[in-house]
Design an enzyme around this catalytic site. Structure first.
Site, short mmCIF file in Angstrom:
data_model
loop_
_atom_site.label_atom_id
_atom_site.label_comp_id
_atom_site.label_asym_id
_atom_site.label_seq_id
_atom_site.Cartn_x
_atom_site.Cartn_y
_atom_site.Cartn_z
N ASP A 160 1.05 -1.11 0.15
CA ASP A 160 -0.10 0.09 -0.07
C ASP A 160 0.87 1.35 -0.09
O ASP A 160 1.64 1.27 0.84
CB ASP A 160 -0.93 0.03 1.13
CG ASP A 160 -2.03 0.95 1.39
OD1 ASP A 160 -2.24 1.59 0.26
OD2 ASP A 160 -2.92 0.95 1.88
N ASP A 179 -3.36 2.61 -5.97
CA ASP A 179 -2.08 2.63 -4.89
C ASP A 179 -1.95 1.28 -4.14
O ASP A 179 -1.15 1.57 -2.97
CB ASP A 179 -2.22 3.94 -4.11
CG ASP A 179 -3.57 3.89 -3.31
OD1 ASP A 179 -4.47 3.32 -3.63
OD2 ASP A 179 -3.65 4.60 -2.23
N GLU A 180 -2.66 0.44 -4.21
CA GLU A 180 -2.42 -0.86 -3.53
C GLU A 180 -3.04 -2.11 -4.28
O GLU A 180 -3.47 -2.09 -5.08
CB GLU A 180 -3.46 -0.61 -2.24
CG GLU A 180 -4.80 -0.81 -2.45
CD GLU A 180 -5.57 -1.08 -1.01
OE1 GLU A 180 -5.18 -1.64 -0.23
OE2 GLU A 180 -6.57 -0.19 -0.75
#
Length: 408
Positions: A30, A123-124
């Site tokens: 993350d 983003d993860e």
């Protein structure tokens, strides 16, 4: 904490560098305050200060640095409230093209380690590294390799959770933030979970937490030691059994390599309610330009254009139209969105928000195109390409439609 530190110990357990990660082949990676971190690449002078990424007083917070979060600012919070909580924060407008570009680089780094990557957002992602252990080392070492690559290649940091299941890996990455790595040994999974509050379990929101509280259940350990029949009676069949399984660390879901992003879009909350169709037409052009630019940056083209309209009373409607061919051309997306808006015949209804989205995505390089007799050798697609090149050299927005130069 230094990025070179391999494992961030949990003070409650003392787990540290030498934790046994055997069988812990699920990683959750993350990015740390992703959108804010990307904006700081443009504004390194703001590193270490409160920064909020968002727009207007009626929009919401997209991201905030950890310095701003100490004041209580968090994602999805109304901007007006965020400004009140942290009046010293610098507010930056988002640059979605930068987020898409850096996200693509991050996902490429993940897929260089394992093909089994399941992105959850820009983003993860979850990674299954079971096939990479012999080549690259232990899961923890792979997690550190990824942290180094993301920092060195993209200039941002990420946190990594290493565990035997997806659920625990995600909890571990949260415990490692910011800029850390936490291993939850398989044998210690239950001990790790039982020390957590019930809100840590997937599926426990505000209402479920209240229901658990009425049953006297405050920690994961409380849920684990409550008979399933009691949980089912108080929460329902599916939720009761689901939470009981998670409380004992049972999560049968595997990491699944997912398909590319299914839609690309952008929306705008107006500073004040508007009823002028000419104003809305200009905003639709702005949003179409942003959406098309993001699609081209990712090498995608879409076949369905979706219009989103939110009225002053927060009522929201969507309309869509499927085109004959996929497109990534600003002019075509805008024309379709504008037609959808005009067809609503709103008669000066007051609007709070509009949005444009492109769906039915496919690789633009392989998307078929119907040739047209008498078509010019160079058209709007080439013009958009020239705009992209100018933006890459001189900055986003250096070349814009003349209509958007009008004062908003």
């Amino acid at each position: 904490m230094s990025r070179r530190q391999l494992v961030r110990p949990d003070p409650s357990t003392g787990w540290g560098l030498d934790d046994d990660d055997t069988g812990c082949t699920v990683l959750h990676v993350d990015m740390d305050a992703f959108y804010a971190s990307v904006e700081l690449l443009r504004r390194p002078d703001l590193v270490g200060t409160p920064v909020i990424v968002g727009g207007g007083d009626r929009g919401v917070v997209l991201s905030a640095t950890y310095e701003a979060r100490r004041y209580g600012v968090h994602a999805a919070m109304p901007m007006a409230r965020a400004r009140r909580l942290c009046p010293t924060a610098t507010v930056l407008v988002p640059h979605h093209e930068d987020y898409a570009r850096i996200s693509a680089g991050v996902m490429e780094a993940f897929r260089s380690v394992t093909p089994v990557v399941e992105p959850l957002s820009l983003d993860e992602a979850f990674l299954d590294v079971s096939g990479a252990v012999r080549r690259l080392g232990s899961p923890a070492r792979i997690g550190q390799l990824l942290r180094d690559r993301v920092a060195d290649e993209q200039g941002i940091t990420c946190s990594v959770g290493v565990a035997s299941t997806k659920f625990v890996a995600k909890l571990a990455s949260g415990g490692a933030k910011p800029d850390g790595l936490l291993v939850v040994p398989h044998a210690q999974t239950v001990a790790f979970l039982h020390a957590l509050p019930v809100e840590a379990l997937w599926g426990v929101g505000e209402r479920t937490a209240e229901a658990l509280g009425r049953l006297g259940l405050r920690t994961v350990a409380d849920i684990a030691h409550t008979p399933v029949t009691t949980l089912v009676r108080g929460l329902g069949e599916a939720t009761g059994r689901h939470l009981h399984a998670l409380a004992w660390g049972r999560d049968e879901r595997r990491v699944v390599a997912s398909v590319p992003e299914r839609s690309i879009g952008s929306e705008e909350t107006f500073p004040r309610d508007v009823d002028d169709p000419r104003y809305v037409h200009r905003e639709l052009l702005r949003l179409a330009e942003r959406t098309a630019s993001r699609a081209r940056a990712q090498g995608m083209a879409g076949r369905t254009v979706v219009l989103k309209v939110r009225f002053a009373d927060f009522t929201t409607i969507t309309r869509s139209r499927t085109l004959r061919e996929r497109t990534d051309v600003t002019r075509e997306i805008h024309a379709t969105a504008r037609d959808l808006f005009d067809a609503l015949a709103l008669d000066r209804a007051r609007l709070r928000l509009v949005g444009v989205r492109l769906e039915g995505l496919a690789d633009s390089a392989t998307a078929p195109r119907q040739l047209v007799l008498g078509e010019r050798a160079h058209g709007w697609r080439d013009a958009d390409g020239a705009v992209d090149r100018a933006g890459a050299r001189f900055g986003a927005g250096s070349v814009r439609p003349a209509t958007l130069l009008t004062r908003r």
